[in-house]
Design a protein around this motif. Structure first.
Motif, PDB file in Angstrom:
ATOM      1  N   ILE A 363       3.033  -8.213  -8.415  1.00 31.33           N
ATOM      2  CA  ILE A 363       2.626  -7.636  -9.696  1.00 31.33           C
ATOM      3  C   ILE A 363       1.116  -7.476  -9.562  1.00 31.33           C
ATOM      4  O   ILE A 363       0.372  -8.464  -9.555  1.00 31.33           O
ATOM      5  N   VAL A 364       0.656  -6.241  -9.427  1.00 29.56           N
ATOM      6  CA  VAL A 364      -0.692  -5.986  -8.914  1.00 29.56           C
ATOM      7  C   VAL A 364      -1.397  -4.913  -9.733  1.00 29.56           C
ATOM      8  O   VAL A 364      -0.769  -4.186 -10.507  1.00 29.56           O
ATOM      9  N   THR A 365      -2.701  -4.810  -9.542  1.00 31.61           N
ATOM     10  CA  THR A 365      -3.476  -3.759 -10.182  1.00 31.61           C
ATOM     11  C   THR A 365      -3.704  -2.601  -9.208  1.00 31.61           C
ATOM     12  O   THR A 365      -3.720  -2.804  -7.995  1.00 31.61           O
ATOM     13  N   ASP A 366      -3.882  -1.432  -9.738  1.00 29.60           N
ATOM     14  CA  ASP A 366      -4.067  -0.238  -8.913  1.00 29.60           C
ATOM     15  C   ASP A 366      -5.535  -0.115  -8.507  1.00 29.60           C
ATOM     16  O   ASP A 366      -6.277   0.731  -8.998  1.00 29.60           O
ATOM     17  N   VAL A 367      -5.947  -0.993  -7.602  1.00 26.01           N
ATOM     18  CA  VAL A 367      -7.313  -0.961  -7.074  1.00 26.01           C
ATOM     19  C   VAL A 367      -7.244  -1.006  -5.554  1.00 26.01           C
ATOM     20  O   VAL A 367      -6.267  -1.480  -4.968  1.00 26.01           O
ATOM     21  N   GLY A 368      -8.293  -0.520  -4.899  1.00 26.96           N
ATOM     22  CA  GLY A 368      -8.330  -0.519  -3.447  1.00 26.96           C
ATOM     23  C   GLY A 368      -7.113   0.176  -2.864  1.00 26.96           C
ATOM     24  O   GLY A 368      -6.632   1.186  -3.370  1.00 26.96           O
ATOM     25  N   GLY A 369      -6.591  -0.397  -1.778  1.00 27.57           N
ATOM     26  CA  GLY A 369      -5.443   0.201  -1.104  1.00 27.57           C
ATOM     27  C   GLY A 369      -4.115  -0.367  -1.544  1.00 27.57           C
ATOM     28  O   GLY A 369      -3.104  -0.152  -0.862  1.00 27.57           O
ATOM     29  N   ILE A 370      -4.057  -1.054  -2.671  1.00 22.23           N
ATOM     30  CA  ILE A 370      -2.817  -1.718  -3.091  1.00 22.23           C
ATOM     31  C   ILE A 370      -1.674  -0.726  -3.275  1.00 22.23           C
ATOM     32  O   ILE A 370      -0.547  -0.973  -2.820  1.00 22.23           O
ATOM     33  N   SER A 371      -1.946   0.418  -3.905  1.00 23.54           N
ATOM     34  CA  SER A 371      -0.875   1.392  -4.133  1.00 23.54           C
ATOM     35  C   SER A 371      -0.449   2.100  -2.852  1.00 23.54           C
ATOM     36  O   SER A 371       0.548   2.838  -2.867  1.00 23.54           O
ATOM     37  N   GLU A 372      -1.164   1.871  -1.770  1.00 27.43           N
ATOM     38  CA  GLU A 372      -0.754   2.430  -0.480  1.00 27.43           C
ATOM     39  C   GLU A 372       0.375   1.622   0.139  1.00 27.43           C
ATOM     40  O   GLU A 372       1.053   2.100   1.051  1.00 27.43           O
ATOM     41  N   VAL A 373       0.573   0.398  -0.349  1.00 22.78           N
ATOM     42  CA  VAL A 373       1.633  -0.447   0.212  1.00 22.78           C
ATOM     43  C   VAL A 373       2.654  -0.900  -0.831  1.00 22.78           C
ATOM     44  O   VAL A 373       3.703  -1.427  -0.475  1.00 22.78           O
ATOM     45  N   VAL A 374       2.364  -0.717  -2.111  1.00 26.39           N
ATOM     46  CA  VAL A 374       3.300  -1.101  -3.178  1.00 26.39           C
ATOM     47  C   VAL A 374       3.731   0.151  -3.931  1.00 26.39           C
ATOM     48  O   VAL A 374       2.901   0.871  -4.477  1.00 26.39           O
ATOM     49  N   GLU A 375       5.038   0.409  -3.953  1.00 29.95           N
ATOM     50  CA  GLU A 375       5.591   1.514  -4.729  1.00 29.95           C
ATOM     51  C   GLU A 375       6.000   0.970  -6.101  1.00 29.95           C
ATOM     52  O   GLU A 375       6.876   0.107  -6.198  1.00 29.95           O
ATOM     53  N   ASP A 376       5.381   1.483  -7.136  1.00 29.80           N
ATOM     54  CA  ASP A 376       5.606   0.977  -8.479  1.00 29.80           C
ATOM     55  C   ASP A 376       7.078   1.071  -8.862  1.00 29.80           C
ATOM     56  O   ASP A 376       7.727   2.112  -8.665  1.00 29.80           O
ATOM     57  N   ASN A 377       7.598  -0.034  -9.364  1.00 29.84           N
ATOM     58  CA  ASN A 377       8.984  -0.170  -9.814  1.00 29.84           C
ATOM     59  C   ASN A 377      10.011  -0.178  -8.679  1.00 29.84           C
ATOM     60  O   ASN A 377      11.213  -0.333  -8.937  1.00 29.84           O
ATOM     61  N   LEU A 378       9.552  -0.022  -7.430  1.00 33.32           N
ATOM     62  CA  LEU A 378      10.468  -0.031  -6.293  1.00 33.32           C
ATOM     63  C   LEU A 378      10.249  -1.241  -5.392  1.00 33.32           C
ATOM     64  O   LEU A 378      11.190  -1.958  -5.051  1.00 33.32           O
ATOM     65  N   THR A 379       9.002  -1.457  -4.992  1.00 31.71           N
ATOM     66  CA  THR A 379       8.693  -2.627  -4.156  1.00 31.71           C
ATOM     67  C   THR A 379       7.723  -3.577  -4.864  1.00 31.71           C
ATOM     68  O   THR A 379       7.205  -4.504  -4.239  1.00 31.71           O
ATOM     69  N   GLY A 380       7.454  -3.322  -6.113  1.00 30.11           N
ATOM     70  CA  GLY A 380       6.563  -4.159  -6.897  1.00 30.11           C
ATOM     71  C   GLY A 380       6.255  -3.480  -8.214  1.00 30.11           C
ATOM     72  O   GLY A 380       6.850  -2.448  -8.564  1.00 30.11           O
ATOM     73  N   PHE A 381       5.303  -4.052  -8.938  1.00 32.59           N
ATOM     74  CA  PHE A 381       4.940  -3.514 -10.243  1.00 32.59           C
ATOM     75  C   PHE A 381       3.420  -3.360 -10.299  1.00 32.59           C
ATOM     76  O   PHE A 381       2.687  -4.338 -10.122  1.00 32.59           O
ATOM     77  N   VAL A 382       2.977  -2.124 -10.531  1.00 35.20           N
ATOM     78  CA  VAL A 382       1.557  -1.798 -10.435  1.00 35.20           C
ATOM     79  C   VAL A 382       0.984  -1.561 -11.824  1.00 35.20           C
ATOM     80  O   VAL A 382       1.434  -0.682 -12.565  1.00 35.20           O
ATOM     81  N   SER A 383      -0.031  -2.349 -12.159  1.00 34.09           N
ATOM     82  CA  SER A 383      -0.772  -2.155 -13.400  1.00 34.09           C
ATOM     83  C   SER A 383      -1.716  -0.969 -13.240  1.00 34.09           C
ATOM     84  O   SER A 383      -2.293  -0.763 -12.174  1.00 34.09           O
ATOM     85  N   LYS A 384      -1.892  -0.189 -14.287  1.00 32.76           N
ATOM     86  CA  LYS A 384      -2.751   0.993 -14.209  1.00 32.76           C
ATOM     87  C   LYS A 384      -4.221   0.638 -14.069  1.00 32.76           C
ATOM     88  O   LYS A 384      -5.044   1.487 -13.755  1.00 32.76           O
TER      89      LYS A 384
END
Length: 442
Positions: A363-384
């Protein structure tokens, strides 16, 4: 004298084949996560017969430093901080003040003048013998710079690797390399959207990257953001991954859910400015989270440990625990169901990679390269973003699907293995050798 331990390769036949490498770290701490890549790479190069030197602001008996020394890597404390010992706490305070100022819209020229003034004043108060003001250049004396200039001249490395915790804090080391006509490459472990280089710093950063033989970033986001910040296209740059400590072939077994209680780990240095644990505590203080069967465990050390514990007490949060640093990362994931990272700034966090390797969603924030490895709602949950409502919303989405965490975690473990190689340090070592050879035979 530290410089008396420095010697060139004595075997003539080897000297024609193997180059010497110098790593300079800008990390003020004894050891940080931003140093794992160069540390592992230094050992790889040494194992292949290269002479390898590591310069750090301070050294100690930290396990990583002992590993480097045991491998035959020469670890050298930078001269301007050699004698601080127990008095280094004053410098830590200055360092974090400077990091805080970097987030504010202060003209860079004033920022650097203020920083230099603070450093020199403190040096004079703590250890007058460290500040030797020459009659010729009393305004610009820098013992650290003098030490590096003298020592690098003696080593004559084939390549210098400047390891930055951010994307700007190696500027002065690049200037030294340019003065000595030494080829250098850069590692940038983080670039922050909240930081904007002003005036002279932007020009210095542009010059540093433009004249580097190559630049490496731990995420595409950091590379692209750095280009935007300096207004210059980095054609000699690419993404390199950090090594991690979850070298397992597949996800760990999912922990039992005892009494329907879900356990989430927040694994990060306790440093509010970047890691944002204060945001998480404010979210958790809400009645809905206090009334849910949820436990949050903080793992890590840092200067904000007491502050975070005080915030927790002030807000009356009952479901958090502070466990300190854990050496074996697998121990955490044998007992926790998910990771949470409310970060304000990142490169690509090693803790996230390790959690995913172990089969734990983030459960992560959309900063740096996090969204390059976490797909929101599929492999994790990304905060805007790294702010209260966004983190709360991502946590709420995750909580509503908590009985799917095991499946999502397994999917994340499959996905991350497609992105992160098992031994990035070996790949990086090969790249550095090629860069070194290209310079030596010009």
């Amino acid at each position: 004298m530290l410089t008396e331990t420095i010697s060139s390769i004595s075997n003539p036949s080897q000297s024609q084949q193997l180059g010497g490498f110098v790593f300079i770290s800008s990390c003020f701490d004894v050891w940080g996560g931003s140093e794992e890549l160069f540390g592992a790479t230094a050992k790889c190069l040494k194992q292949q017969g290269h002479e390898v030197y590591v310069f750090k602001l301070q050294i100690s008996t930290h396990p990583r430093i002992l590993e480097l020394q045991a491998a035959g890597v020469k670890v050298i404390a930078l001269n301007s901080l050699r004698f601080l010992k127990v008095k280094h706490l004053a410098f830590i305070s200055i360092y974090y003040l400077v990091r805080l100022l970097s987030f504010l819209p202060i003209p860079t020229r004033c920022y650097f003048i203020h920083k230099q003034s603070l450093m020199l004043q403190t040096l004079k108060q703590i250890e007058p013998s460290l500040v030797v003001i020459s009659q010729k250049d009393s305004d610009n004396i820098d013992p650290q710079r003098s030490f590096l200039l003298h020592t690098l001249r003696r080593i004559e490395p084939s390549l210098v690797v400047i390891s930055q915790g951010d994307n700007f804090d190696g500027v002065k080391y690049a200037e030294i390399c340019l003065e000595l006509n030494l080829p250098y490459t850069i590692i940038s472990q983080k670039a922050s959207d909240t930081f904007l280089p002003y005036g002279n710093l932007r020009r210095m950063m542009q010059d540093m990257y433009r004249k580097a033989k190559f630049s490496f970033f731990v995420s595409q986001h950091n590379l692209s953001l750095t280009e935007s910040q300096i207004g210059y296209s980095l054609t000699n740059a690419e993404v390199i991954r950090n090594p991690h400590r979850a070298l397992i072939p597949e996800a760990l077994p999912y922990p039992l859910i005892e009494n329907d209680c879900f356990k989430i780990a927040c694994v990060a240095r306790l440093w509010i400015l970047d890691k944002g644990q204060d945001i998480l505590l404010k979210v958790l203080a809400q009645d809905k989270w206090q009334n849910r069967n949820l436990q949050i465990s903080f793992f890590g050390e840092g200067i904000d440990r007491d502050a975070l514990m005080d915030i927790s007490t002030l807000l009356g949060i009952k479901n958090v625990r502070f466990h300190g640093f854990v050496n074996n990362i697998l121990d955490i994931w044998h007992h926790h169901h998910a990771l949470i990272m409310p970060s304000r700034a990142e490169g690509l966090p090693i803790a996230l990679v390790e959690a995913m390797m172990c089969g734990r969603l983030g459960i992560v924030t959309d900063v740096g390269g996090i969204s390059e490895v976490v797909e929101d709602n599929l492999t994790g949950f990304v905060s805007k973003g790294a702010f209260f409502t966004a983190v709360d919303e991502a946590m709420e989405r995750a909580w509503q699907r908590r009985y799917e965490w095991e499946y999502i975690g397994k999917q994340s473990s499959i996905y991350i293995r497609k992105i992160i190689p098992p031994y990035p340090e070996k790949i990086f070592a090969d790249k550095l050798i090629k860069l070194s050879n290209s310079q030596r035979w010009k």
